[in-house]
Scaffold this motif. Structure first.
Motif, PDB file in Angstrom:
ATOM      1  N   ILE A  48       0.861  -1.179   0.000  1.00  0.00           N
ATOM      2  CA  ILE A  48       0.000   0.000   0.000  1.00  0.00           C
ATOM      3  C   ILE A  48       0.896   1.227   0.000  1.00  0.00           C
ATOM      4  CG2 ILE A  48      -1.740   1.277   1.307  1.00  0.00           C
ATOM      5  CD1 ILE A  48      -2.757  -1.401   0.118  1.00  0.00           C
ATOM      6  N   ASP A  49       0.737   2.074  -1.019  1.00  0.00           N
ATOM      7  CA  ASP A  49       1.638   3.226  -1.123  1.00  0.00           C
ATOM      8  C   ASP A  49       0.950   4.571  -0.925  1.00  0.00           C
ATOM      9  OD1 ASP A  49       0.248   3.043  -3.481  1.00  0.00           O
ATOM     10  OD2 ASP A  49       2.011   2.921  -4.774  1.00  0.00           O
ATOM     11  N   THR A  50      -0.386   4.578  -0.841  1.00  0.00           N
ATOM     12  CA  THR A  50      -1.101   5.826  -0.572  1.00  0.00           C
ATOM     13  C   THR A  50      -2.328   5.531   0.293  1.00  0.00           C
ATOM     14  OG1 THR A  50      -2.593   5.676  -2.478  1.00  0.00           O
ATOM     15  CG2 THR A  50      -0.471   6.765  -2.862  1.00  0.00           C
ATOM     16  N   GLU A  52      -5.234   6.573  -0.422  1.00  0.00           N
ATOM     17  CA  GLU A  52      -6.296   6.261  -1.378  1.00  0.00           C
ATOM     18  C   GLU A  52      -6.272   4.770  -1.744  1.00  0.00           C
ATOM     19  OE1 GLU A  52      -7.525   7.392  -5.957  1.00  0.00           O
ATOM     20  OE2 GLU A  52      -6.408   8.867  -4.793  1.00  0.00           O
ATOM     21  N   THR A  53      -5.078   4.239  -1.958  1.00  0.00           N
ATOM     22  CA  THR A  53      -4.948   2.809  -2.264  1.00  0.00           C
ATOM     23  C   THR A  53      -5.460   1.977  -1.090  1.00  0.00           C
ATOM     24  OG1 THR A  53      -3.022   3.263  -3.646  1.00  0.00           O
ATOM     25  CG2 THR A  53      -3.338   0.996  -2.962  1.00  0.00           C
ATOM     26  N   TRP A  54      -5.113   2.377   0.131  1.00  0.00           N
ATOM     27  CA  TRP A  54      -5.593   1.693   1.334  1.00  0.00           C
ATOM     28  C   TRP A  54      -7.121   1.651   1.349  1.00  0.00           C
ATOM     29  CZ3 TRP A  54      -4.293  -1.197   5.473  1.00  0.00           C
ATOM     30  CH2 TRP A  54      -5.168  -1.223   6.567  1.00  0.00           C
ATOM     31  N   VAL A  57      -8.488  -0.689  -1.539  1.00  0.00           N
ATOM     32  CA  VAL A  57      -8.220  -2.114  -1.326  1.00  0.00           C
ATOM     33  C   VAL A  57      -9.025  -2.649  -0.145  1.00  0.00           C
ATOM     34  CG1 VAL A  57      -6.428  -3.778  -0.680  1.00  0.00           C
ATOM     35  CG2 VAL A  57      -5.953  -2.071  -2.424  1.00  0.00           C
TER      36      VAL A  57
END
Length: 157
Positions: A48-50, A52-54, A57
């Motif tokens: 997870i790099d942001t 928003e991605t968290w 997902v």
């Protein structure tokens, strides 16, 4: 008792006949091949790099009823980094669980939202909610908790 001539003893151990540079080249070649094998293996751990991605997902996992195991880590924390291979192995063993990796320095908002105070921290989530949290590098306890967590999702028909 007769002793074998040294030349026949050396013939039994061909590595003794190799030059040290040749042995070093072989060791280097084996290490490179091992690294190549590792690079070719697709990881089941999603980084997870942001924030928003968290959100994306974890929302998708929640909507699909997928259990989630999260390893909160930091590149400077050696015990946390040492847990990466274990976490990768668990991801391969428990294919029905989504495994996530979050670097707390890269995704501070997620670490803050999940109240992560130390690394490594492992969080198990069901339906978007935290159901278990383990702080520290304890491989046996991590295995035990993830095993129990994954088994709790096995449906008996």
């Amino acid at each position: 008792m007769s002793r074998q001539p040294i030349s026949s003893s050396i013939a039994l151990y061909p590595r003794l006949m190799e030059s040290s540079s040749h042995r070093k080249d072989k060791v280097k070649e084996k290490k490179e091949m091992a690294g190549h094998d590792q690079r070719n293996k697709k990881s089941r751990v999603v980084k997870i790099d942001t924030g928003e991605t968290w959100d994306l997902v974890t929302a998708k996992a929640r909507s699909q009823g997928c259990p989630v195991a999260v390893h909160f880590t930091a590149s400077w924390c050696m015990p946390s980094v040492a847990m990466n291979p274990l976490f990768e192995g668990l991801a391969l063993s428990y294919q029905d669980v989504l495994f996530l990796l979050v670097d707390v320095d890269e995704v501070k908002e997620v670490a803050s939202k999940m109240e992560i105070k130390a690394m490594p921290t492992f969080v198990l989530m069901r339906e978007g909610e935290q159901v278990d949290k383990l702080v520290g590098a304890n491989p046996d306890e991590i295995r035990k908790r993830i095993h129990g967590f994954a088994r709790s999702f096995v449906h008996v028909f």
